[in-house]
Design an enzyme around this catalytic site. Structure first.
Site, mmCIF file in Angstrom:
data_model
loop_
_atom_site.group_PDB
_atom_site.id
_atom_site.type_symbol
_atom_site.label_atom_id
_atom_site.label_comp_id
_atom_site.label_asym_id
_atom_site.label_seq_id
_atom_site.Cartn_x
_atom_site.Cartn_y
_atom_site.Cartn_z
ATOM 1 N N LEU A 76 48.446 84.762 22.759
ATOM 2 C CA LEU A 76 47.768 83.987 23.785
ATOM 3 C C LEU A 76 48.232 84.371 25.187
ATOM 4 C CD1 LEU A 76 47.966 80.441 22.143
ATOM 5 C CD2 LEU A 76 45.884 81.803 22.434
ATOM 6 N N GLY A 132 53.943 85.808 26.577
ATOM 7 C CA GLY A 132 55.031 86.699 26.965
ATOM 8 C C GLY A 132 54.814 88.150 26.597
ATOM 9 N N LYS A 133 53.579 88.529 26.284
ATOM 10 C CA LYS A 133 53.280 89.904 25.861
ATOM 11 C C LYS A 133 53.693 90.930 26.916
ATOM 12 C CE LYS A 133 48.908 89.119 25.555
ATOM 13 N NZ LYS A 133 49.049 87.714 26.039
ATOM 14 N N SER A 174 43.669 90.475 23.020
ATOM 15 C CA SER A 174 42.915 91.038 21.877
ATOM 16 C C SER A 174 42.698 89.968 20.801
ATOM 17 C CB SER A 174 43.611 92.278 21.306
ATOM 18 O OG SER A 174 44.998 92.086 21.094
#
EC number: 2.7.1.25
Length: 203
Positions: free
Chosen positions: A35, A39-40, A108
């Site tokens: 989401l 923290g991606k 994604s």
């Protein structure tokens, strides 16, 4: 979208295997999904810094950055999201061919789109990294103020609010950013890469 015709693939005289041997580590896509606010991007930046310090050849593709250039003509409809990921998959595939460990940080949201990217690559070249974080926690963080705008109706089709997010069924790696620190999350991924011999365990 029109299809190109009269085109022929031109083979290089340098193979992926030769580039990998030169770099002394495997090439693959590390696909961070989760989401907004999970923290991606933060994790991918920290991981790339650590990999670089260990002498690993990398490149990082980030969702917002790519939409400034390559995908600036795409919106956030389901169709545009799919095209966004398709293009990124093709770029990432080229970078794997170049011998790089390629880090991609994109929401994604659709499993099918992620699976389609996996299908572009050779076996074991797509590592799905689920950056797990509850909607509540992501919304509390809201680093870009996007959830607030989505709740106010200023942003439509926002993942987790009025558009779906499909969690990975069988990710290679899961990090839980509600529980694990940034340093711990980076180490989880480094340990996996060493265990599976993407990078030398002696680094």
């Amino acid at each position: 979208m029109s299809q190109s015709t009269n085109i022929v693939w031109h083979e290089s005289h340098v193979t992926k295997e030769e580039r990998v041997n030169l770099n002394q580590h495997k090439s693959a896509v590390l696909w961070f999904t989760g989401l907004s606010g999970s923290g991606k991007s933060t994790l991918s930046v920290a991981l790339e810094k650590e990999l670089h310090a260990q002498g690993i050849h990398t490149y990082r593709l980030d969702g917002d950055n790519v939409r400034h250039g390559l995908n600036k003509n795409l919106g956030f409809s389901p169709e545009d999201r799919t095209e966004n990921i398709r293009r990124i998959g093709e770029v990432a595939n080229l970078m794997v061919d170049a011998g790089l460990l390629t880090l991609t940080a994109f929401i994604s949201p659709y499993r099918t789109d992620r699976d389609n990217v996996r299908a572009l690559l050779d076996e074991n070249e797509f590592l799905e990294i689920y950056v797990k974080c509850s909607l509540e926690a992501c919304e509390n963080r809201d680093p870009k103020g996007l959830y607030k705008k989505a709740r106010a109706g200023e942003i439509k089709s926002f993942t987790g609010i009025d558009a779906p997010y499909e969690e990975p069924n069988h990710p290679e790696i899961t990090v839980d950013t509600e529980i694990q620190s940034l340093e711990e999350s980076v180490q989880v991924i480094i340990n996996y890469l060493k265990e599976k011999q993407y990078i030398d365990a002696r680094r």
